[in-house]
Design a protein around this motif. Structure first.
Motif, PDB file in Angstrom:
ATOM      1  N   UNK A 191       0.770  -1.281  -0.077  1.00  0.00           N
ATOM      2  CA  UNK A 191      -0.087  -0.033   0.039  1.00  0.00           C
ATOM      3  C   UNK A 191       0.678   1.203  -0.089  1.00  0.00           C
ATOM      4  N   UNK A 192       0.418   2.072  -0.543  1.00  0.00           N
ATOM      5  CA  UNK A 192       1.071   3.494  -0.724  1.00  0.00           C
ATOM      6  C   UNK A 192      -0.373   4.584  -0.392  1.00  0.00           C
ATOM      7  N   UNK A 193      -0.204   5.231   0.811  1.00  0.00           N
ATOM      8  CA  UNK A 193      -1.320   6.078   1.283  1.00  0.00           C
ATOM      9  C   UNK A 193      -0.913   7.591   0.490  1.00  0.00           C
ATOM     10  N   UNK A 194      -2.028   7.949   0.241  1.00  0.00           N
ATOM     11  CA  UNK A 194      -1.907   9.564  -0.071  1.00  0.00           C
ATOM     12  C   UNK A 194      -2.489  10.333   1.106  1.00  0.00           C
ATOM     13  N   UNK A 195      -1.672  11.200   1.658  1.00  0.00           N
ATOM     14  CA  UNK A 195      -2.096  11.971   2.849  1.00  0.00           C
ATOM     15  C   UNK A 195      -1.909  13.477   2.707  1.00  0.00           C
ATOM     16  N   UNK A 196      -2.860  14.131   2.266  1.00  0.00           N
ATOM     17  CA  UNK A 196      -2.862  15.509   2.143  1.00  0.00           C
ATOM     18  C   UNK A 196      -3.739  16.290   3.123  1.00  0.00           C
ATOM     19  N   UNK A 197      -3.912  15.721   4.247  1.00  0.00           N
ATOM     20  CA  UNK A 197      -4.641  16.270   5.368  1.00  0.00           C
ATOM     21  C   UNK A 197      -3.746  16.816   6.321  1.00  0.00           C
ATOM     22  N   UNK A 198      -4.318  17.879   6.890  1.00  0.00           N
ATOM     23  CA  UNK A 198      -3.347  18.440   8.152  1.00  0.00           C
ATOM     24  C   UNK A 198      -3.023  17.423   9.202  1.00  0.00           C
TER      25      UNK A 198
END
Ligand code: AMP
Length: 497
Positions: A192-199
């Motif tokens: 898995x590769x997580x996209x985390x653009x959250x604060x």
């Protein structure tokens, strides 16, 4: 040992050569690099003489270094207190007097503002160090402090739309149990590769998203902010994305969003605010993916989730996570029959340790049998699937009848003339409160007559808006939640003679 960092550290060691963070415009970090930066931050923190249990305020922009700083706090047994960079000096003043931090970590840009309250509180200050900082030195490895699983790991100040903001105390055990449950529930894989653009000052980006990747030693595309064009360039590399509903609506505005741009995606996860059925349907149509909606909060991390395998139903937030319980109850905590609206209450190892220095508030919201009264209203079907119908304080009582805003908003949003809507109650001489529709029109202004025509045959008379207000956009906070308190304040005099 009860320190959650010890669990993460094992994953970091076994995946030392693996990519940990894929960064904007600079080299990626491996888990070995991450450990280096954690030790660096820990060394820096220790020069201030911090002791386990001390509160550390962190009010910084999102960066890889700041994720390492959070992990260093866990490692040293400090209580991490993230603060939104948007907080003003007056708000900070309150937080400082409430949590009495021994140390404040701030971006260069914030320190002037932060100085006054900190000086009076005698808290020490550390400026955050960024890439290539002159402080660079080879850090010594630091010992992971033993902690009990009930010891505090973090205090999260709730967004507090009314009254004083409360500090939700989360323990190492809370973090660990929820991270493990989510990792199982969402079938985390080594690939898995997580996209985390959250604060990362909020439970969603910091705990829910980051912990899944860190606990499994898998890579995270760690974006400093959500910028749709940049997210589009990274999406093809990701297998999991976690976002708030506005991420999804803003990506839907992009012409280039299609099945090819999400070719490797395994699951899209959404929460923190309600996802409309319309966005769910449009997303499926454009990408072929049914968004997995889940429900959580600062006090309990995640409570329920739509299933990974099995049906994801739009407008619902699924089932209690394994080992946790959810009930929809009346005002004394007795479950109401399925299909009826009541207060959502939750129990399990995820439930927080109470509000910092507010024993009375804690006692009001935590029942003796361990259930936490969430303040959200919901309804469960016979199989336990939960839907949220609104916050209890958003409930409108008009002419003695309960009106659940979400039901009215759902019907309004189906009108072609309406792009989005928020329903609030406004004081009214005859009705006590009157239902008011605040709408963003998709074209020309929406009139009350348009609404009456569209809703007349679909909703009981008492649920229908008595007034409509057209606005260019709805006020939202950084997590995409519509700020109904602002709307209520703004239109409080709508029915004054
Ligand atoms: P916070 O503590 O800032 O994360 O806010 C928690 C609140 O966000 C909850 O009590 C809910 O009111 C709301 N929330 C979180 N997830 C959802 C969701 N999937 N649908 C609707 N509301 C949600």
């Amino acid at each position: 040992m009860g320190n959650f960092f010890a669990e993460l550290e094992r994953a970091f060691e076994s995946n030392a050569g693996q990519t940990a963070l894929m960064l904007d415009d600079r080299d990626d970090w491996t888990y070995r690099d991450l450990v280096y930066h954690i030790n660096r931050a820990a060394c820096e923190l220790r020069t201030f003489g911090v002791q386990p249990g001390d509160r550390v305020f962190v009010q910084v922009q999102k960066s890889a270094e700041n994720l390492a700083l959070y992990l260093a706090c866990l490692k040293l047994g400090l209580v991490y207190v993230p603060l939104n960079t948007a907080y003003t000096e007056a708000e900070l003043d309150y937080f400082v007097s409430d949590a009495e931090p021994v140390l404040y970590v701030g971006d260069q840009a914030r320190t002037d503002v932060a100085c006054a309250p900190l000086r009076t509180a005698n808290a020490r200050q550390l400026l955050v160090f960024g890439p290539g900082d002159a402080r660079e030195k080879v850090p010594q490895s630091t010992e992971t402090q033993p902690r009990e699983s009930s010891d505090l790991a973090a205090i999260l100040y709730t967004s507090g739309t009314t009254g004083r903001s409360k500090g939700a105390m989360l323990s190492h055990g809370n973090l660990s149990s929820n991270a493990r449950s989510l990792s199982d529930e969402w079938g985390w894989q080594g690939s898995d590769v997580l996209l985390n653009a959250l604060p990362i000052f909020h439970v969603h980006g910091l705990f829910i998203a980051s912990h899944c990747a860190l606990l499994n030693g898998t890579p995270m595309i760690f974006m400093e902010k959500f910028e749709p064009s940049q997210v589009m360039t990274r999406l093809p590399d990701a297998t999991v994305m976690m976002g708030v509903p506005t991420f999804y609506t803003r990506l839907l505005d992009r012409q280039d969003l299609n099945q090819d741009s999400v070719a490797h995606m395994r699951v899209f996860i959404c929460g923190s605010a309600p996802l409309t059925e319309q966005t769910f349907a449009e997303w499926e149509q454009r990408t072929g993916h049914r968004i997995l909606e889940r429900y959580g909060m600062s006090e309990t991390i995640i409570n329920t989730s739509n299933p990974l395998e099995g049906e994801r139903v739009a407008g619902t937030v699924g089932y209690a996570l394994p080992g946790q319980q959810v009930r929809v109850a009346d005002e004394v905590g007795v479950p109401v029959p399925s299909g009826e609206v009541g207060m959502i209450e939750v129990a399990g190892p995820n439930v927080f340790q109470g509000y910092w220095r507010m024993p009375e508030k804690t006692a009001e919201e935590l029942r003796e049998d361990g259930f936490f009264i969430t303040g959200d209203l919901g309804v469960q079907d016979a199989g336990g699937r939960l839907s949220i119908v609104g916050r209890s304080k958003d409930l409108v009582i008009s002419g003695g009848y309960n009106v659940y805003p979400k039901e009215v908003e759902g019907v309004l949003d189906e009108m072609p003339e309406v792009a989005e809507s928020a329903v609030i109650g406004v004081t009214h001489r005859d009705f006590g409160e009157a239902v008011v529709a605040v709408v963003v029109a998709s074209g020309a202004e929406v009139t009350l007559q348009d609404i009456e025509q569209a809703l007349g045959s679909r909703l009981a008379r008492f649920k229908q808006p008595k007034q409509v207000v057209n606005v260019p956009e709805l006020p939202r906070n950084t997590m995409g939640k519509v700020q109904k308190n602002k709307l209520r304040e703004l239109y409080s005099n709508l029915f004054d003679d």
